[in-house]
Design a protein around this motif. Structure first.
Motif, PDB file in Angstrom:
ATOM      1  N   GLU A  51      69.839  43.153  24.285  1.00 28.53           N
ATOM      2  CA  GLU A  51      70.441  44.458  24.477  1.00 28.53           C
ATOM      3  C   GLU A  51      71.617  44.358  25.437  1.00 28.53           C
ATOM      4  N   ALA A  67      72.035  47.162  20.588  1.00 31.83           N
ATOM      5  CA  ALA A  67      71.405  45.918  20.135  1.00 31.83           C
ATOM      6  C   ALA A  67      72.520  44.993  19.652  1.00 31.83           C
ATOM      7  N   ASN A 133      64.489  42.956  18.621  1.00 33.95           N
ATOM      8  CA  ASN A 133      65.539  43.466  19.507  1.00 33.95           C
ATOM      9  C   ASN A 133      65.923  44.886  19.108  1.00 33.95           C
TER      10      ASN A 133
END
Length: 144
Positions: A51, A67, A133
């Motif tokens: 991130e 992301a 993620n």
């Protein structure tokens, strides 16, 4: 522009994903998390799947989450430029699609292990990291 402000730009092959003024940006580099503020020394760093957190000037109590799936970051002249393979703002992530991608990647990992296909295993593991993620960014979980 104030002395304590930097510009954050995130670009992918598809175009500009993010462009705002900030007081702080945190990126996940290959050597760990790096926090950048205005007047930081020039630096270039490769990015991991992870991130990007941005504390915007116009909303100091909130951090934007993006992301990012690899790429690199350059900080110079109070501009943090991120060139990423792909990037998606938290608000734009479809959680259902991200969960489906996670499940597909987990199945691919099991199949690759059964076939002892190391190349496919590696690709599936990267796909799993990307899906996780995206899920974590959408749900606001940092560094998971």
């Amino acid at each position: 522009m104030a002395d304590n402000v930097l510009t954050v730009n995130i670009v992918t092959p598809d175009g500009l994903v993010y462009d705002h003024h900030a007081t702080l940006v945190v990126v996940k580099t290959t050597t760990g998390d790096m926090g950048l503020m205005a007047n930081h020394e020039p630096v270039v760093a490769p990015l991991m799947i992870g991130e990007v957190r941005v504390r915007r000037v116009d909303n100091p109590g909130h951090e934007d989450m993006i992301a990012v799936n690899g790429g690199f970051m350059e900080m110079s002249d109070n501009t943090c430029s991120i060139v990423a393979d792909s990037a998606e703002r938290a608000r734009d992530i479809d959680l259902t699609r991200a969960e489906a991608a996670r499940k597909r990647a987990e199945r691919r990992i099991e199949e690759a292990k059964a076939k002892r296909d190391q190349d496919e295993l590696q690709r599936a593991q990267v796909a799993l990291q990307r899906a996780i993620n995206r899920i974590n960014v959408r749900q606001g979980r940092f560094g998971k």
